[in-house]
Scaffold this active site. Structure first.
Site, short mmCIF file in Angstrom:
data_model
loop_
_atom_site.label_atom_id
_atom_site.label_comp_id
_atom_site.label_asym_id
_atom_site.label_seq_id
_atom_site.Cartn_x
_atom_site.Cartn_y
_atom_site.Cartn_z
N LYS A 32 -0.38 -50.58 -21.39
CA LYS A 32 -0.49 -52.11 -20.56
C LYS A 32 1.32 -52.02 -21.05
O LYS A 32 1.75 -52.29 -20.66
CB LYS A 32 -0.65 -52.76 -21.47
CG LYS A 32 -0.78 -54.29 -20.95
CD LYS A 32 -1.30 -55.44 -21.78
CE LYS A 32 -2.41 -55.49 -21.00
NZ LYS A 32 -3.56 -57.11 -21.72
N ARG A 103 -1.55 -58.62 -27.25
CA ARG A 103 -2.57 -58.43 -26.36
C ARG A 103 -2.90 -56.84 -26.51
O ARG A 103 -1.30 -56.20 -27.32
CB ARG A 103 -1.86 -58.21 -25.08
CG ARG A 103 -1.77 -59.61 -24.78
CD ARG A 103 -1.23 -59.34 -23.05
NE ARG A 103 -0.51 -60.19 -22.83
CZ ARG A 103 -1.36 -61.45 -22.12
NH1 ARG A 103 -2.50 -61.38 -20.81
NH2 ARG A 103 -1.18 -62.88 -21.48
N GLY A 112 -11.09 -56.32 -21.49
CA GLY A 112 -11.81 -56.82 -21.75
C GLY A 112 -13.02 -55.93 -23.33
O GLY A 112 -13.34 -56.52 -24.07
N MET A 114 -11.24 -54.98 -26.10
CA MET A 114 -10.73 -55.34 -27.04
C MET A 114 -9.76 -56.51 -26.88
O MET A 114 -9.62 -57.57 -26.11
CB MET A 114 -9.32 -54.31 -27.23
CG MET A 114 -10.20 -52.92 -27.83
SD MET A 114 -8.67 -51.52 -28.63
CE MET A 114 -8.02 -51.11 -26.49
N ARG A 376 -2.06 -52.22 -12.96
CA ARG A 376 -2.43 -50.92 -14.24
C ARG A 376 -3.73 -50.57 -12.82
O ARG A 376 -3.16 -51.39 -12.26
CB ARG A 376 -4.05 -51.08 -15.14
CG ARG A 376 -4.60 -52.08 -14.94
CD ARG A 376 -5.53 -52.40 -15.96
NE ARG A 376 -6.54 -53.92 -15.86
CZ ARG A 376 -6.95 -54.40 -16.94
NH1 ARG A 376 -7.15 -53.94 -17.84
NH2 ARG A 376 -8.07 -55.13 -16.59
N HIS A 490 -15.10 -60.69 -15.10
CA HIS A 490 -15.88 -60.25 -15.78
C HIS A 490 -16.70 -58.69 -15.66
O HIS A 490 -16.36 -57.68 -15.31
CB HIS A 490 -15.59 -60.34 -17.62
CG HIS A 490 -16.45 -58.64 -18.44
ND1 HIS A 490 -17.90 -58.86 -18.23
CD2 HIS A 490 -15.60 -58.02 -18.92
CE1 HIS A 490 -18.15 -58.05 -18.99
NE2 HIS A 490 -16.50 -57.29 -20.13
N SER A 798 -26.82 -14.49 -14.11
CA SER A 798 -26.47 -16.24 -14.04
C SER A 798 -26.57 -17.07 -15.39
O SER A 798 -27.70 -16.27 -16.15
CB SER A 798 -27.61 -16.58 -12.54
OG SER A 798 -28.24 -17.65 -12.79
N CYS A 865 -26.30 -21.02 -13.58
CA CYS A 865 -27.57 -22.19 -12.85
C CYS A 865 -28.34 -23.43 -14.19
O CYS A 865 -28.54 -23.47 -13.61
CB CYS A 865 -28.51 -21.34 -12.73
SG CYS A 865 -29.19 -20.96 -13.38
N TYR A 885 -19.55 -18.68 -8.61
CA TYR A 885 -20.06 -19.65 -8.68
C TYR A 885 -20.76 -20.78 -9.80
O TYR A 885 -21.24 -19.83 -10.74
CB TYR A 885 -21.71 -19.79 -6.95
CG TYR A 885 -22.58 -18.54 -7.51
CD1 TYR A 885 -23.83 -19.98 -8.23
CD2 TYR A 885 -22.99 -17.36 -7.94
CE1 TYR A 885 -24.64 -19.08 -9.09
CE2 TYR A 885 -23.76 -17.05 -7.73
CZ TYR A 885 -24.88 -17.66 -8.96
OH TYR A 885 -25.98 -17.33 -9.51
#
Ligand code: PEP
Ligand code: MG
Length: 912
Positions: A32, A103, A112, A114, A376, A490, A798, A865, A885
């Site tokens: 902010k 704020r 919301g 904080m 934002r 909210h 693997s 995997c 991979y």
């Protein structure tokens, strides 16, 4: 214009086109603060103020309130003077007072989570002075009652007595409305507002034992510290854990001159999005309220109106309001205040172009003058995330790399969730209509309290409105339904961020928390009743509605294709059945990294033969049972090979301990004995024999194949015969046979011999052959440490990071849930190592395994995997250590494709 960026300071000023900070300084100024500085820099009208840095928050938590104030006082006094100068007013002065807001703002937005306190600087004298100055008694008293309400809740910590209680301030106001026979808070008279101030003060004192301080500086310091405290409040803690934000970030505090949207009929406040946060459509949209303060819009106290005419028309259609009524009662800002709308529209375009992303902005109109309070990057659904990235790319605002980097891979999950079956919807009984706040389909049982969301397996959280306290429950519930609040409430914002289905502002619902009941007309719905929500239309439907699998959208397909072009690391899938393999191919899997063959043995028709094999005492007996299993396995492998159309398919030999296949309850043992024509005792004896103290470290993996080579023989035969059969049909096949749980070279080479001998035999029987590879899983630490030896023989590795993590940490993968919560709490672990790879520890073994393996076999193919193969941060690690991979479950394939591209982009950029 003063644009020098300060290096080291506790406060950074902004406003009136002067600024100490910039949008790049989010870590220090919070999102902010950094954006306020940036807007000020590019000429957007923001109320002046200053940001106290996130470092100060950390300092506060280290040295405490008194010591911090001592240090911070000169800076804050200087900051307030700066604001006073621009505004031409004085903080705490009763004749010409400046009011301030405080704020929170962390580096990533946590909507919301904080605290915020508005209208600081008010007390009885200031109120009197302000009335004289503004000549607007109503506005002043309205601001005062809001101040007491907020200060009482946020700074003095007022809470409802029980969760069944609604907000006590709301109750007091509702009570007064009833007595005055009015509906809206804008209808309160000055006398009413004065009465509210008295009542609010009284209840604050009653509940907290404290008075609201009248000294404006005491108010400012306490509010600032309350915001710092809220960084460690439950809501923020939970949100941080959910998103993996570290606790040492801290929050900044933005102290800013108040501007007022509640000064009368030429004042308003609103929230807007530069594009649609639900669908991603490129349409400016948002909501506003005349004569109100910001929290009214978000908290859903009054039903807000739409900013644009188009939005207003769409809204009225949903709410079934006719055009005449809409224009009279709910005009859009575009219609009501066209000049201000035009100005807002200009700013939103300018801001979006500057930030090159969809923005979520707050604004206030004070007596005809427009102020932007914050901007934002807007929270959005998975669908919107994809569409916006693709559109921005087409519009030339971002390039391909950036489009890919804009995707949060895990959010793709939402796009793969089931949607309502259109046929089922035709007969659905729609009981009420709300706003389509966050798309998706949800069916579940009603709960009325967030902390009871886990009461049912699938629950729908039904609230009058949600508050930040409800976050955890919202996350657990399948869907969220609120009676109040608009598209920017909210509930709506948070649900979209979570990708959770939400219908908001369904005014027809009458919710009674005490009775745990919701009424729609005459019909009552109780806790536990089933309802369904359609987050895309706002329909609320009685009972359950069937769902179907979704299809990949064109935009998603485009992003996935783009992704594939960036990464050389392929994405395979873990699939055990032809159906899974087909699903994964549709998601773009380029091969199978793991087929767990044992899963094929659990089917009703197969478990019997498997048990027969286990119960056999002789090799011949086992061979007989295995012969029964052979055609079944072969059939499955054929289906998988066909689905994979020439992509490699890794099939793993039997892995789990055999006790998993035998019945443990007496009744089932009896059935089995009867079926096999042997005694119950014989079955029991065998089951006892198979019992182990640590089955995961016991007779499993290649230890089975080495003790019963006939199992390996049968499985190899099934694989090779299937491959030859599919090849005969003209489909290319690339089998890779994988030996599990190898720890020593010999464990591998003995199995390799069985595999190669069996394959040779089948080739000569069939007078045909196929190319195939033999490799191993690396899932035992010793295998990683001796990888150079194993790689001389193995053609691929693997990494089985499930077992590897289990053995490196010494945590049982099935029992870790017992102590994990405490480990998080104590900071021993910050996340589950079975979910995201422990790069520091397990990662070392992987690096070693790869380096050693490739040192003796440069052609060694390497993949992963374990579950980590579908988790973005682990995928990046796999890329960095040079894997060929990653393999993951079918639904993770799109996620892994994007994560793999992001890894390539990030790391190539890092080395350039
Ligand atoms: C592993 O251990 O990572 C693995 C993939 O095998 P399983 O989960 O079947 O033990
Ligand atoms: Mg394993």
């Amino acid at each position: 214009m003063e644009t020098a960026v300060k290096e080291k300071s506790r406060i950074f000023r902004f406003g009136n086109r002067t600024t100490d900070g910039s949008k790049e300084m989010k870590n220090l100024l919070g999102g902010k603060g950094a954006n306020l500085a940036e807007m000020s820099r590019i000429g957007i009208p923001v109320p002046p103020g200053f940001t106290i840095t996130t470092e100060v928050c950390t300092e506060y938590h280290q040295i405490g309130k008194e010591a911090l104030i001592e240090k911070l006082r000169p800076d804050v006094e200087e900051g307030v003077k700066y604001v006073e100068k621009i505004m031409g007013k004085t903080y705490g002065d009763s004749e010409n007072p400046l009011l301030l807001s405080v704020r929170s703002g962390a580096r990533k937005s946590m909507p919301g989570m904080m605290d915020t306190v508005l209208n600081l600087g008010l007390n009885d004298e200031v109120v009197e002075g302000l009335v004289k100055k503004t000549n607007n008694e109503r506005f002043v008293w309205d601001s005062y009652r809001r101040f007491i309400q907020m200060y009482g809740s946020v700074v003095l910590g007022m809470k409802p007595d029980t969760k069944e209680d609604t907000d006590i301030f709301e109750e007091i106001m509702d009570d007064l409305k009833e007595r005055r026979k009015i509906k809206l808070d804008t209808e309160f008279s000055v006398e009413d507002l004065k009465e509210l101030v008295v009542a609010f003060r009284k209840i604050v004192k009653q509940r907290t034992g404290k008075n609201i301080p009248s000294d404006p500086w005491e108010q400012l310091w306490d509010a600032t510290m309350a915001v710092f405290d809220s960084w460690n409040g439950n809501r923020a803690l939970y949100y941080r854990k959910m998103h993996g934000y570290p606790s040492d970030w801290g929050t900044a505090v933005n102290v800013q001159a108040m501007v007022f949207g509640n000064m009368g009929d030429n004042s308003a406040t609103g929230v807007c999005f530069t594009r649609d946060a639900g669908s991603g459509e490129n349409v400016f949209n948002g909501e506003y309220l005349m004569n109100a303060q910001g929290e009214d819009v978000v908290a859903g106290v009054r039903t807000p109106q739409q900013i644009t005419k188009l939005g207003s028309k769409r809204w009225a259609e949903l709410a079934r309001i006719d055009e005449k009524e809409r224009r009279e009662k709910y005009p859009s800002l575009e219609e009501l205040l066209p000049d201000l709308y035009a100005e807002l529209n200009e700013y939103q375009k300018k801001i979006e172009t500057h930030y090159r992303d969809m923005q979520d902005m707050e604004f206030t109109i004070q007596e005809g003058r427009l102020w932007i309070l914050q901007t934002r990057d807007g929270k959005r659904t998975g669908t919107a995330m994809i569409k916006i990235a693709v559109d921005l790319l087409k519009e030339g605002l971002i390039d391909k790399k950036e489009a890919i980097m804009r995707i949060e891979p895990m959010k793709l999950d939402e796009l793969l969730h089931p949607v309502f079956d259109p046929r089922a919807l035709e007969n659905a009984h729609v009981i009420a209509q709300g706003l389509p706040a966050s798309p998706g389909a949800a069916t579940g049982q009603i709960v009325f309290f967030a902390d009871e969301a886990d009461k049912f397996k699938n629950s729908i959280l039904v609230r009058i409105e949600t508050s930040p306290e409800d976050l955890e429950g919202m996350n657990i519930a399948r869907g969220i339904l609120t009676a109040r609040g608009g598209m920017t409430s909210h509930a709506a914002v948070v649900a979209r961020g979570m990708g959770k289905c939400c219908v908001s502002g369904a005014g027809a619902l009458n919710i009674d928390y005490k009775k745990r009941e919701m009424k729609v007309g005459d019909k009552e719905y109780h806790e536990g009743d089933w309802i369904s929500l359609n987050g895309s239309t706002g329909n609320i439907i009685e009972g359950k509605v069937a769902t179907v699998e979704p299809e990949l959208s064109d935009d998603l397909a485009e992003i996935l294709e783009l992704s594939d072009a960036f990464s050389s690391m392929k994405v395979r899938t873990n699939a055990d059945t032809p159906n899974d393999a087909i699903a994964a191919r549709n998601f773009g899997a380029r091969g199978i990294g793991l087929t767990r063959t044992e899963h094929m043995f659990f089917g009703q028709d197969r478990i019997r033969a498997m048990r027969e094999m286990i119960l056999a005492d002789t090799r011949n007996g086992r061979r007989r049972a295995l012969r029964e299993l052979l055609p079944m396995q072969r059939g499955d492998f054929e289906g998988i090979f066909e689905a994979m159309q020439g992509f490699p398919v890794t099939i793993r030999l039997l892995d789990p301990p055999l006790h998993e296949f035998v019945p443990h309850e007496l009744a089932h043992q009896k059935e089995l004995a009867k079926d096999m024509h042997i005694s119950v005792k014989a079955v029991k004896n065998k089951v006892d024999e198979l019992k182990e103290f640590n089955p995961m470290l016991g007779h499993r993996g290649c230890r089975l194949g080495n003790t019963y080579p006939e199992i390996t023989e049968m499985q190899t035969r099934a694989i090779i015969e299937a491959a030859l059969n599919v090849k005969e049909k003209g489909v290319e096949v690339k089998p890779e046979i994988m030996v599990p749980l190898v720890g020593t070279l010999k464990e591998f080479t003995l199995q390799e011999q069985v595999i190669r001998n069996t394959a040779r035999k089948v080739f000569s029987e069939r007078n045909d052959r196929v190319e195939f590879l033999v490799g191993t899983m690396i899932e035992i630490p010793r295998a990683a440490l001796t990888a150079d030896k194993i790689a001389v023989h193995a053609e691929f590795f693997s990494f089985g990071t499930n077992d590897l993590t289990q053995m490196v940490f010494g945590y049982s993968r099935d029992d870790v849930g017992k102590f994990l919560p405490v480990y998080y709490e104590k900071g021993i672990l910050s996340n589950d190592p079975f979910e995201s790879l422990d790069q520091e520890g397990v990662g070392q073994l992987i690096r070693t395994g790869i380096e050693k393996g490739r040192s003796t076999n440069p052609k060694l193919k390497i993949g992963i995997c374990g579950e980590h193969g579908g988790e973005p941060s682990s995928i990046e690690f796999c890329y960095r250590v040079g894997m060929d991979y990653v393999s993951c479950s079918p639904f993770r394939v799109p996620i892994a494709r994007v994560a793999s591209a992001q890894a390539a982009i990030k790391n190539k950029e890092a080395t350039v």
